[in-house]
Scaffold this active site. Structure first.
Site, PDB file in Angstrom:
ATOM      1  N   LYS A   1     -18.672 -11.894  17.566  1.00  0.00           N
ATOM      2  CA  LYS A   1     -17.681 -12.508  18.449  1.00  0.00           C
ATOM      3  C   LYS A   1     -18.214 -13.858  18.916  1.00  0.00           C
ATOM      4  O   LYS A   1     -19.408 -14.148  18.855  1.00  0.00           O
ATOM      5  CB  LYS A   1     -17.359 -11.631  19.655  1.00  0.00           C
TER       6      LYS A   1
ATOM      7  N   GLY B   1     -22.786 -10.944  20.051  1.00  0.00           N
ATOM      8  CA  GLY B   1     -22.332  -9.575  20.255  1.00  0.00           C
ATOM      9  C   GLY B   1     -22.872  -8.532  19.321  1.00  0.00           C
ATOM     10  O   GLY B   1     -22.270  -7.461  19.190  1.00  0.00           O
ATOM     11  N   GLY B   2     -23.993  -8.781  18.666  1.00  0.00           N
ATOM     12  CA  GLY B   2     -24.491  -7.850  17.664  1.00  0.00           C
ATOM     13  C   GLY B   2     -24.638  -6.420  18.152  1.00  0.00           C
ATOM     14  O   GLY B   2     -24.045  -5.491  17.602  1.00  0.00           O
TER      15      GLY B   2
ATOM     16  N   ASP C   1     -19.856  -6.111  27.266  1.00  0.00           N
ATOM     17  CA  ASP C   1     -19.104  -6.675  26.140  1.00  0.00           C
ATOM     18  C   ASP C   1     -18.524  -5.609  25.213  1.00  0.00           C
ATOM     19  O   ASP C   1     -17.693  -5.919  24.356  1.00  0.00           O
ATOM     20  CB  ASP C   1     -19.988  -7.611  25.302  1.00  0.00           C
TER      21      ASP C   1
ATOM     22  N   GLY D   1     -28.527 -13.356  20.150  1.00  0.00           N
ATOM     23  CA  GLY D   1     -27.836 -14.539  19.648  1.00  0.00           C
ATOM     24  C   GLY D   1     -26.574 -14.905  20.398  1.00  0.00           C
ATOM     25  O   GLY D   1     -25.990 -15.954  20.149  1.00  0.00           O
ATOM     26  N   GLY D   2     -26.084 -14.012  21.264  1.00  0.00           N
ATOM     27  CA  GLY D   2     -24.865 -14.307  21.987  1.00  0.00           C
ATOM     28  C   GLY D   2     -23.599 -14.105  21.185  1.00  0.00           C
ATOM     29  O   GLY D   2     -22.523 -14.540  21.598  1.00  0.00           O
TER      30      GLY D   2
END
Length: 292
Positions: free
Chosen positions: A10, A105-106, A141, A102-103
């Site tokens: 995302k 959403g992994g 998230d 990483g930001g």
């Protein structure tokens, strides 16, 4: 039954911090959109209650992995709250390409995919509303991935309003580092006073991310990456980082910039999607099962 499920990335197309609560959590306004790019998770049901992650991740204990946490949470809910008597087990493996920290959403996406996938494999028929509530206990998230539609998020990220931003093309680049979310949110210089605005007003304004100045200040690699990408297109941090993305109208335009990238830039091209690939896949599986 064995199936391989998508676990998409995302982007936070914008992210504004509008206040800080007494419990330490931050109020925010952000716009989530999915990407047609992500991990793949293979699930095989078992005739017992064992849940195994066959592809452990370096540096993460199996029981601390969000995949296992989500699987056990759903298993416990079905047994203890719904009173399911059947065995609910699974062997799980992941093909991991999304970077940690990483930001994009992994981990949250992985947890949501497991909740959706196991609900189908086990035939437990838990609603997406409940799956989202279960997921929220593991990460703010996760609900947006469970619900599967691009969304405007408020509160601490749990108040979701479906949205339909333009499905642009993105060059997403990773600076080769991990950024801890608490590190960004505890920085004394973080802007916590962005004005609350309606989604309509935010969509008309230039997009920004209140976390970006802190990430650029603290991490030379992020500063270098943002500065390089800004030469070619509107670019900014996603989430609390470390990934940075640039937006383009066409895939060809994005590829032109990626092809110019110096050796230290590592990235990929993906299109923004308002419907999650996970939900598209589930809809296809449901149609096939109904025909059998």
């Amino acid at each position: 039954m064995t199936l391989t499920w998508p676990s998409p990335a995302k982007l936070n197309l914008f992210l504004y911090i509008t206040g800080r609560r007494t419990d330490g959590y931050h109020e925010l306004q952000t716009l989530f959109q999915f990407l047609d790019y992500g991990d793949e998770i293979t699930v095989t049901t078992r005739p017992d209650n064992q849940i195994n992650l066959l592809t452990p991740m370096e540096g993460i204990e199996q029981e601390q992995n969000l995949i296992i946490k989500a699987a056990r949470l759903l298993q416990r809910y079905c047994h203890e709250t719904l009173g399911h008597k059947a065995s609910l087990g699974a062997d799980i493996s992941i093909f991991k390409i999304l970077p940690m920290g990483g930001g994009i959403g992994g981990g949250s996406s992985n947890a949501a995919t497991i909740l959706i996938a196991l609900n189908e494999h086990w035939g437990t028929k838990v609603s997406d509303d409940i799956l989202a509530e279960l997921g929220k206990s593991l990460g703010a998230d996760i609900p947006v991935f469970v619900r599967g539609h691009a969304a405007f998020a408020e509160g601490i990220g749990e108040i979701l309003t479906p949205a339909s931003p333009k499905e642009k093309w993105y060059l997403v680049a990773h600076p080769g580092i991990e950024i801890s979310t608490p590190m960004i949110f505890t920085d004394p210089q973080l802007n916590r006073n962005s004005p609350k605005r309606s989604l309509a007003a935010l969509l008309l304004a230039p997009y920004a991310n209140d976390c970006e100045p802190i990430a650029r200040k603290r991490f030379r690699e992020v500063e270098q990456l943002v500065s390089w990408l800004l030469q070619y297109a509107p670019s900014r941090l996603t989430g609390t980082g470390a990934c940075v993305f640039s937006e383009f109208e066409t895939q060809a335009d994005a590829l032109k910039v990626l092809n110019k990238a110096p050796s230290w830039v590592h990235g990929f091209i993906a299109q923004g999607l308002n419907e999650s690939p996970l939900h598209r896949f589930r809809a296809g599986i449901t149609r096939v099962l109904r025909q059998q």
